[in-house]
Design a protein around this motif. Structure first.
Motif, PDB file in Angstrom:
ATOM      1  N   ASP A  79       0.840  -1.212   0.000  1.00 64.47           N
ATOM      2  CA  ASP A  79       0.000   0.000   0.000  1.00 64.47           C
ATOM      3  C   ASP A  79       0.869   1.255   0.000  1.00 64.47           C
ATOM      4  O   ASP A  79       0.552   2.240  -0.672  1.00 64.47           O
ATOM      5  CB  ASP A  79      -0.916   0.036   1.242  1.00 64.47           C
ATOM      6  CG  ASP A  79      -2.103  -0.913   1.110  1.00 64.47           C
ATOM      7  OD1 ASP A  79      -2.341  -1.449   0.007  1.00 64.47           O
ATOM      8  OD2 ASP A  79      -2.798  -1.129   2.134  1.00 64.47           O
ATOM      9  N   THR A 134       0.804   4.121  -2.869  1.00 68.26           N
ATOM     10  CA  THR A 134       0.576   5.546  -2.562  1.00 68.26           C
ATOM     11  C   THR A 134       1.674   6.396  -3.202  1.00 68.26           C
ATOM     12  O   THR A 134       1.404   7.449  -3.787  1.00 68.26           O
ATOM     13  CB  THR A 134       0.549   5.764  -1.021  1.00 68.26           C
ATOM     14  OG1 THR A 134      -0.492   4.963  -0.491  1.00 68.26           O
ATOM     15  CG2 THR A 134       0.314   7.211  -0.654  1.00 68.26           C
ATOM     16  N   ASN A 191       1.109   9.298  -5.948  1.00 66.18           N
ATOM     17  CA  ASN A 191       1.572  10.663  -5.699  1.00 66.18           C
ATOM     18  C   ASN A 191       2.663  11.108  -6.665  1.00 66.18           C
ATOM     19  O   ASN A 191       3.159  12.225  -6.574  1.00 66.18           O
ATOM     20  CB  ASN A 191       2.077  10.804  -4.253  1.00 66.18           C
ATOM     21  CG  ASN A 191       0.951  10.663  -3.243  1.00 66.18           C
ATOM     22  OD1 ASN A 191      -0.226  10.779  -3.609  1.00 66.18           O
ATOM     23  ND2 ASN A 191       1.280  10.409  -1.994  1.00 66.18           N
TER      24      ASN A 191
END
Ligand code: AMP
Length: 206
Positions: A33, A37, A41
């Motif tokens: 995870d 992320t 981003n």
């Protein structure tokens, strides 16, 4: 309490880890995870990791170890943490042992033939993160927020097969590693989510 959840892709680590972290009020740290992320981003680390993830390969140890070292220093880990997807190599396990004491390692054992259908049927909500499986949730709409569900790129069949090979070669040796250190609890992961959860809680309380 500091825990590790070990098991092949599709063993149900993420689902069980989330519940156990809530039960014991400890931080749930999923390195997969965290990397997704970073990718979302648009960071440099994310761009570097994506190339490995898309091929079903492991991100280099140096990258992952640094990331976890920082993460376990955060305030929400004061009460302990549950590592989901880390360590995945002996080098990562050795590095972790230098940083912190691990109490227990939960190994979720699932026969390899059920893993590919389990993984290739997974769907997630890109908006709220809810997870589903096509066998129990045939609709492609999220029950929680109404967004359209999607499949992780690395959950497609070809990549899954490579992830399983990588697991067998690089990660499965950690079962013996933690067994030798007296930390391992092995749970039968080929049961309902509720039954696996109950066995984990029982295993951790013994
Ligand atoms: P997961 O969500 O745990 O299945 O992780 C997805 C992908 O992220 C893996 O297939 C790897 O490419 C990468 N990854 C996650 N955790 C690690 C780790 N501890 N070491 C190396 N690569 C990792």
């Amino acid at each position: 309490m500091n825990l590790i959840f070990l098991g092949p892709p599709g063993a149900g680590k993420g689902t069980q880890a989330k519940n156990v972290a809530e039960t014991y009020q400890i931080a749930h740290i999923s390195t997969g995870d965290m990397l997704r992320t970073e990718i979302r981003n648009g960071t440099r680390l994310g761009a570097e990791a994506k190339a490995y993830i898309d091929r079903g390969e492991l991100v280099p140890d140096s990258v992952i170890i640094g990331m976890v070292e920082q993460r376990i220093k955060a305030d929400d880990c004061a009460n302990g943490f549950l590592l989901d997807g880390f360590p995945r190599t002996t080098k990562q396990a050795d590095a972790l042992a230098e940083l912190v004491e691990i109490d227990k390692v939960v190994n979720i054992d699932v026969p390899s033939e059920v893993l590919v259908p389990r993984i290739s049927g997974r769907r997630t909500c890109p908006k709220c993160g809810a997870g589903y499986h096509v066998s129990t949730h045939p609709s492609d709409i999220c029950d929680q927020c109404g967004a359209k569900l999607s499949q992780r790129d690395d959950d497609r069949e070809e990549t899954v097969k490579n992830r399983l090979v990588v697991y067998a070669e690089k990660t499965a040796p950690l079962i013996a590693y933690y067994e030798e250190r007296g930390k391992l609890i092995t749970i039968n992961g080929n049961q309902t989510i509720e039954a696996v959860a109950a066995d984990i809680v029982k295993g951790l309380s013994e």
